[in-house]
Write an enzyme that holds these catalytic residues in place. Structure first.
Site, PDB file in Angstrom:
ATOM      1  N   TRP A   1       0.855  -1.177   0.000  1.00 34.89           N
ATOM      2  CA  TRP A   1       0.000   0.000   0.000  1.00 34.89           C
ATOM      3  C   TRP A   1       0.902   1.241   0.000  1.00 34.89           C
ATOM      4  CZ3 TRP A   1      -2.122   2.621   4.877  1.00 34.89           C
ATOM      5  CH2 TRP A   1      -3.065   3.603   4.551  1.00 34.89           C
TER       6      TRP A   1
ATOM      7  N   ASP B   1      -0.946  -6.344   9.043  1.00 35.67           N
ATOM      8  CA  ASP B   1      -1.904  -5.290   8.696  1.00 35.67           C
ATOM      9  C   ASP B   1      -3.162  -5.967   8.169  1.00 35.67           C
ATOM     10  OD1 ASP B   1      -1.848  -2.364   6.436  1.00 35.67           O
ATOM     11  OD2 ASP B   1      -3.320  -3.097   7.879  1.00 35.67           O
TER      12      ASP B   1
ATOM     13  N   LYS C   1     -13.539  -0.777   5.602  1.00 36.70           N
ATOM     14  CA  LYS C   1     -14.150  -1.547   4.516  1.00 36.70           C
ATOM     15  C   LYS C   1     -15.167  -2.551   5.025  1.00 36.70           C
ATOM     16  CE  LYS C   1     -10.618   0.234   2.175  1.00 36.70           C
ATOM     17  NZ  LYS C   1      -9.685   0.703   3.228  1.00 36.70           N
TER      18      LYS C   1
END
Lengths: 428, 428
Positions: free
Chosen positions: A160, A241, A277
């Site tokens: 990311w 993560d 999300k």
């Protein structure tokens, strides 16, 4: 180059000239030497999309879930939880520095599983964080100050985009290990193993627990088992993560496999979680940072130090989103609704992947598109190179990032065929 | 020393011994060398208060507003705004990195006044921040990276306890200038002027815009005018911390006098604001950081760089509280209700100050307690020394911090007389 893009560049050039001139004039300002920062790449995609007048345009840059109608989605479980909270007439007092306890507890159980040794022995030092970013930053700040080994974190390549600035601003050096295999659009397992085995002992390694961003490529369970073993032997500290628990496969336990396997293998890892999300709580900024500890005394000591780092960052976290998440996780009926909804979101994405592959075949594409259905989560690395990506934008008004990454959330049953045709045209 | 405090200290000592022993045992842990951090001083006050069984106990450590019944207060304007927001069925998408635009605009107008040159020419680079702390941190991070002068910030002595860690963690050195005169329990204007005139040019100076924390001592308007002039002559960069606009005097324009005077005097200052107290939005974390700029080009450049700093901190700010604040500020009927409510809160505090001074006289106190009514805002530096403060706690169950600071928010019409009597007893 499109007319709009030419104008945009001309405008930017004009702005640059004007800014230079005005800066010469106003030399008595504190900020004369502050340069315009580079534009955000992903934001640039959305801005270009907005300017495009093509009715068939598709925005595949967006990193937020969309319904099949292309709309943002506020979950029913979230709405219900908010209504309940409103009826409780709670106050708006400060949360503790480490966040709302009901949230932190429920969050740990979600990640590790109710039966985990971490839960039973209360070995988690969890602080509520400002979604995934804030939770990663807290963890990184703690590592930068207290990690007894090499203050270097190894990220998968690619990772990311925001991981690197987060780690660097927190004070860690950043390196990488091989992860994505562009030849197969899959996991470069051998490359990863080779690189990891060369990482100096007592360094930090970060894994995406599920739904790797940006590639969508996840290790298989047996590959996670091997990675866990290698990492243990190398004496590396693990930072997990997990931003997509439930959102990847539709099943919260399956998506937590890697985290729980590493815990079983006795990695006392660090974990950053996000509810942006999987609960659609994007702007409410709900997340958590956990340090799995040896014993309760260690939990106390670690918590005390993390709080000392949080206080000068933002004092205490925002209450609203965490109250919603806590209510959903702790109230059985809301939790059931939520689990169904997160599965629906994941299923829609999985369906879109399948449809896209089918449509590419229908277009007569000779290429192997299996990676589209092999990959998982919000994002898909199509395998398109930069020129092909630029053609997609220019000729078809399909907006994606230059690395060929598309957000499956932007794909619908209505635009699926058009997208497949566009991809076919630029790759045949 | 009370029994409960003795036990608490013994427990802490036990914990310390246990932690030492267990740390020797678990040398295979990453965090063996992480020490227990020092306990939070103010939290310690509240914890001791909770343990106390005296029915007359008063908690004057709390930094949050309380009604005359001693309860937290959710404003009517806030409740109405929340209901309206709920009925609008908004989504929960990410805010922009710099926050919700309607909030940022309204926030700037509140601070500078609708007629300000800053508003007319749109010269403010404002980002929504995580209440006051987060806004101070953003500002400090920007200064640490871009300030062209000495990266040293001068704080008033004393200042809010969290200012120093915020500045240091952001990367600034911290110094101070004389501010509080313990002999008068008032403003040491001459001391402040002497010290400020010695600050090296092109350094940074922080002022509390109103309701100084922890002393409650504010400069008078004519003193602010002189300070503005001195600071301009010394070529110092001004950082204003305004956490109590409206909450201090009850009037939002009066409380913004210093900020607006400095703006009129052409200081292109930095401003941190909080809505924790004046809108009671504590846990929702609503605030803003503003850099007043020379021109629009500078605003663009500064904003672009601030966003680059925010992204690796927490990406984007929480939406809920900012939506509430924006609605209140922008909707005339809600704004009117809010202005009345913030005046009510300020008036209750001002009334409590007057009652306390009166009650002290009634007790026959010979001391000069004028500072109690001269001081303004949440806090009051009573002038009690450490021993007197400790007696207040021990003998009267009146909980305050050792510097003699009391939170007026914890004073009610019911406990006022008891408090006055207690203060008299330890000071006569």
């Amino acid at each position: 180059m499109s007319v709009s893009r030419t104008l945009s560049l001309a405008n930017k050039h004009q702005l640059w000239i004007i800014s230079k001139v005005s800066r010469l004039a106003s030399t008595n300002s504190w900020w004369s030497k502050v340069e315009m920062g580079p534009p955000d790449a992903i934001l640039g995609v959305t801005e270009a999309f907005k300017r495009d007048t093509n009715p068939k345009k598709i925005n595949l840059g967006v990193g937020a879930y969309r319904t099949d109608e292309g709309k943002p989605f506020v979950l029913e479980s979230v709405k219900k939880a908010e209504q309940l909270i409103a009826s409780e007439n709670l106050d708006k007092e400060y949360a503790p520095i480490s966040g709302i306890p009901e949230f932190c507890q429920a969050n740990a159980k979600l990640a590790f599983g109710d039966d985990s040794r971490v839960i039973k022995d209360q070995l988690f030092a969890t602080t509520q964080g400002i979604s995934g970013t804030g939770s990663l930053r807290i963890g990184a700040a703690f590592l930068a100050k207290f990690f007894p080994g090499n203050k270097v974190i190894y990220l998968p390549n690619p990772s990311w985009g925001n991981h690197t600035p987060i780690m660097k601003h927190a004070g860690l050096d950043v390196k990488s290990y091989r992860y994505y295999d562009s030849k197969t659009c899959g996991f470069d397992f051998n490359g990863a193993k080779e690189d990891i085995e060369k990482i100096p002992e007592n360094s930090i390694i970060l894994f995406h627990a599920c739904a790797h961003n940006p590639t969508g490529v996840d290790p298989r369970p047996e590959q996670w088992k091997e990675l866990s073993s290698i990492v243990k032997n190398r004496k590396l500290f693990v930072f997990m993560d997990m931003a997509y628990q439930g959102f990847a496969s539709g099943n919260i336990d399956d998506d937590a496999f890697a985290v729980r396997k590493f815990i079983d293998d006795k990695h006392n890892l660090m974990l950053a979680q996000s509810y942006a999300k999987n609960m659609g709580l994007y702007g409410e900024r709900v997340g958590a940072c956990t340090v799995v500890c040896q014993d309760k005394d260690e939990v106390e000591r670690v918590m005390s130090q993390i709080k000392i780092l949080i206080r000068p960052m933002y004092s205490n976290p925002p209450i609203h989103g965490a109250r919603i998440a806590a209510k959903i996780l702790n109230q059985q009926d809301l939790r059931s609704i939520w689990l169904k909804e997160v599965k629906q979101m994941a299923d829609r994405i999985i369906t879109m992947r399948q449809q896209l592959v089918d449509n590419l075949k229908k277009n007569g594409s000779k290429k192997n598109w299996q990676h589209i259905t092999d990959q998982i989560g919000m994002f898909c690395f199509t395998g398109l190179n930069q020129q092909q990506s630029e053609r997609l934008i220019k000729d078809f008004s399909v907006y994606l990032t230059k690395d060929g990454r598309i957000s499956m959330a932007g794909v619908t049953s209505k635009n699926n065929a058009y997208l497949a045709n566009a991809i076919h045209e630029v790759t045949k």
